[in-house]
Design a protein around this motif. Structure first.
Motif, PDB file in Angstrom:
ATOM      1  N   GLY A  36      24.235 -48.824  12.229  1.00 41.63           N
ATOM      2  CA  GLY A  36      23.436 -49.424  11.166  1.00 41.63           C
ATOM      3  C   GLY A  36      22.711 -48.367  10.357  1.00 41.63           C
ATOM      4  N   ASN A  37      21.820 -48.807   9.504  1.00 43.24           N
ATOM      5  CA  ASN A  37      21.070 -47.920   8.626  1.00 43.24           C
ATOM      6  C   ASN A  37      19.596 -48.322   8.627  1.00 43.24           C
ATOM      7  OD1 ASN A  37      23.965 -48.256   7.297  1.00 43.24           O
ATOM      8  ND2 ASN A  37      23.198 -46.224   6.777  1.00 43.24           N
ATOM      9  N   VAL A  38      18.744 -47.326   8.529  1.00 50.60           N
ATOM     10  CA  VAL A  38      17.309 -47.563   8.474  1.00 50.60           C
ATOM     11  C   VAL A  38      16.975 -48.289   7.169  1.00 50.60           C
ATOM     12  CG1 VAL A  38      15.022 -46.498   8.422  1.00 50.60           C
ATOM     13  CG2 VAL A  38      16.836 -45.546   9.891  1.00 50.60           C
ATOM     14  N   ASP A  39      16.152 -49.309   7.282  1.00 52.09           N
ATOM     15  CA  ASP A  39      15.775 -50.124   6.127  1.00 52.09           C
ATOM     16  C   ASP A  39      14.251 -50.179   6.060  1.00 52.09           C
ATOM     17  OD1 ASP A  39      15.784 -51.750   3.968  1.00 52.09           O
ATOM     18  OD2 ASP A  39      16.573 -53.518   4.981  1.00 52.09           O
ATOM     19  N   ILE A  40      13.660 -49.336   5.212  1.00 45.74           N
ATOM     20  CA  ILE A  40      12.206 -49.276   5.069  1.00 45.74           C
ATOM     21  C   ILE A  40      11.814 -49.976   3.780  1.00 45.74           C
ATOM     22  CG2 ILE A  40      10.208 -47.750   4.815  1.00 45.74           C
ATOM     23  CD1 ILE A  40      11.704 -45.667   6.441  1.00 45.74           C
ATOM     24  N   SER A 234       6.044 -46.456   0.205  1.00 42.93           N
ATOM     25  CA  SER A 234       7.013 -46.753   1.251  1.00 42.93           C
ATOM     26  C   SER A 234       6.243 -47.138   2.506  1.00 42.93           C
ATOM     27  CB  SER A 234       7.885 -45.526   1.528  1.00 42.93           C
ATOM     28  OG  SER A 234       8.745 -45.756   2.627  1.00 42.93           O
ATOM     29  N   LEU A 235       6.459 -48.372   2.984  1.00 42.09           N
ATOM     30  CA  LEU A 235       5.709 -48.887   4.121  1.00 42.09           C
ATOM     31  C   LEU A 235       6.338 -48.414   5.423  1.00 42.09           C
ATOM     32  CD1 LEU A 235       5.141 -52.543   2.847  1.00 42.09           C
ATOM     33  CD2 LEU A 235       3.746 -50.508   2.434  1.00 42.09           C
ATOM     34  N   THR A 236       5.559 -47.729   6.224  1.00 42.59           N
ATOM     35  CA  THR A 236       6.085 -47.152   7.460  1.00 42.59           C
ATOM     36  C   THR A 236       6.011 -48.111   8.646  1.00 42.59           C
ATOM     37  OG1 THR A 236       3.911 -46.162   7.879  1.00 42.59           O
ATOM     38  CG2 THR A 236       5.554 -44.805   6.756  1.00 42.59           C
ATOM     39  N   LYS A 237       5.372 -49.226   8.479  1.00 45.47           N
ATOM     40  CA  LYS A 237       5.300 -50.219   9.554  1.00 45.47           C
ATOM     41  C   LYS A 237       5.502 -51.590   8.953  1.00 45.47           C
ATOM     42  CE  LYS A 237       2.149 -47.708  12.641  1.00 45.47           C
ATOM     43  NZ  LYS A 237       0.844 -47.758  13.322  1.00 45.47           N
ATOM     44  N   PRO A 238       6.423 -52.380   9.492  1.00 40.99           N
ATOM     45  CA  PRO A 238       7.397 -51.980  10.516  1.00 40.99           C
ATOM     46  C   PRO A 238       8.593 -51.279   9.908  1.00 40.99           C
ATOM     47  CG  PRO A 238       7.706 -54.272   9.953  1.00 40.99           C
ATOM     48  CD  PRO A 238       6.539 -53.805   9.140  1.00 40.99           C
ATOM     49  N   VAL A 239       9.299 -50.502  10.738  1.00 41.42           N
ATOM     50  CA  VAL A 239      10.556 -49.876  10.332  1.00 41.42           C
ATOM     51  C   VAL A 239      11.695 -50.701  10.922  1.00 41.42           C
ATOM     52  CG1 VAL A 239      11.999 -47.823  10.518  1.00 41.42           C
ATOM     53  CG2 VAL A 239       9.547 -47.587  10.150  1.00 41.42           C
ATOM     54  N   VAL A 311       8.133 -40.329  11.363  1.00 39.83           N
ATOM     55  CA  VAL A 311       8.462 -39.944   9.987  1.00 39.83           C
ATOM     56  C   VAL A 311       9.892 -39.431   9.852  1.00 39.83           C
ATOM     57  CG1 VAL A 311       6.071 -39.453   9.381  1.00 39.83           C
ATOM     58  CG2 VAL A 311       7.472 -37.642  10.400  1.00 39.83           C
ATOM     59  N   GLN A 312      10.573 -39.159  10.980  1.00 39.45           N
ATOM     60  CA  GLN A 312      11.942 -38.668  10.895  1.00 39.45           C
ATOM     61  C   GLN A 312      12.933 -39.765  10.536  1.00 39.45           C
ATOM     62  OE1 GLN A 312      13.251 -35.871  13.951  1.00 39.45           O
ATOM     63  NE2 GLN A 312      11.142 -35.670  14.675  1.00 39.45           N
ATOM     64  N   LEU A 313      12.546 -41.011  10.714  1.00 43.65           N
ATOM     65  CA  LEU A 313      13.395 -42.124  10.302  1.00 43.65           C
ATOM     66  C   LEU A 313      13.138 -42.401   8.829  1.00 43.65           C
ATOM     67  CD1 LEU A 313      13.238 -44.665  13.278  1.00 43.65           C
ATOM     68  CD2 LEU A 313      15.154 -43.229  12.585  1.00 43.65           C
TER      69      LEU A 313
END
Length: 325
Positions: A36-40, A234-239, A311-313
């Motif tokens: 899958g892919n990270v969706d922020i 860019s919202l870091t929570k939730p990732v 932050v690496q995601l």
């Protein structure tokens, strides 16, 4: 010769065991692994009211926490509007209380007194008219004088009716339509005050969630319109991680299932997450992220909430998802 055959048979047997063990292991891994892919999420932040930018506290790349103040507007004109709304509410509150209470007893007594004065004036006018009527009969006065006296009597009669009507209205109090109108004006004044208070609060722009400021649009001293973009965050929570599961593997990734996630940027250090959503309908795999063979496959979209994201995601980063069941 027999010994050689035995050795060869043993070697072939061990090779077969290793071969089937290797492929059975990878086959098992392939059934519990998806990609899958990270969706922020990103948010465009704006002031809900317009005005002049008085302060900008963050810039692009800044890490912000939920509730942090990002920028403020000049509140002087907004506070003036607030004071005006408060004064108008106070005036209408006093008037509304008066209307509900009714006229003061002193006002009612004054109205009664005006009726008595009007009655006395009319009585005097009636006497004058009677006297002048007799004199006209005796030809001791003129018709012109009698007409003037009659007009004075009629005016005194009309003034008495007005005074009596005013006294009656004061005794009855305000009409229900007047009370309803006053109540509506008071409600409108309260709404105006609430709007003015909200405008003052909206002059402070705060972060809705933890995140990173991607872009800053406003500058100190610039005029902004209500609703115009001020920051992109860019919202870091939730990732989240968005992935697609073929139907045969769907049972391994139900909602609530715990999974591990691997990324190339942190090899050997998996993240952990929980499947938060499984789409109830099948769809074709997006062409932008899958191979030619998989593009025509029907899959189910899932969303994994990462518990220990850092932050690496980053947005769009590919990850490998493995079921822990």
């Amino acid at each position: 010769m027999n010994k050689k055959l035995i050795v060869v048979a043993v070697v072939l047997g061990l090779s077969a065991i290793a071969y089937f063990g290797f492929f059975s292991k990878h086959a098992a891994d392939s059934t519990t692994t998806i990609y899958g892919n990270v969706d922020i999420r990103e948010a465009t932040l704006a002031f809900r009211t317009g005005g002049r930018v008085a302060e900008v506290k963050v810039d692009e790349g800044a890490l912000v926490k939920k509730g942090d103040v990002l920028a403020t507007l000049d509140t002087e004109p907004l506070k003036n509007s607030l004071q005006s709304a408060a004064a108008n509410l106070a005036a209408l509150t006093a008037r509304n209380a008066m209307i509900h209470t009714g006229y003061r007893q002193e006002d009612i007594e004054q109205a009664k007194a005006r009726v008595m004065v009007a009655e006395a004036a009319l009585a005097n006018a009636e006497k004058q008219f009677s006297r002048q009527s007799a004199l006209v009969t005796e030809q001791a006065t003129t018709q012109h004088v009698l007409d003037d006296v009659r007009s004075a009597r009629d005016q005194a009669s009309a003034q008495l009716k007005v005074a009596q009507q005013q006294a009656l209205e004061m005794q009855r109090g305000y009409r229900k339509e007047e009370i309803a109108e006053s109540d509506a004006q008071l409600a409108q004044a309260r709404a105006n005050l609430a709007s003015a208070q909200l405008a003052v609060r909206d002059a402070v722009l705060v972060a809705p969630s933890d995140g990173i400021v991607l872009t800053r649009v406003i500058e100190l001293g610039s005029m902004v319109q209500a609703g115009s973009a001020a920051f992109n965050v860019s919202l870091t929570k939730p990732v989240w991680v968005r992935a697609y599961v073929p139907e045969p593997q769907l049972g391994l990734f139900p909602a609530g299932a715990h999974v591990t996630l691997l990324s190339d940027s942190r090899p050997g250090k998996p993240y952990h997450g929980v499947v938060g959503f499984v789409s109830p309908t099948a769809e074709f795999t997006p062409k932008s992220v899958e191979t030619t063979d998989l593009r025509t496959s029907l899959v189910y979209r899932i969303r994994v909430v990462v518990d220990d994201a850092d932050v690496q995601l980053r947005q769009g980063m590919p990850v490998t998802i493995r079921s822990t069941q």
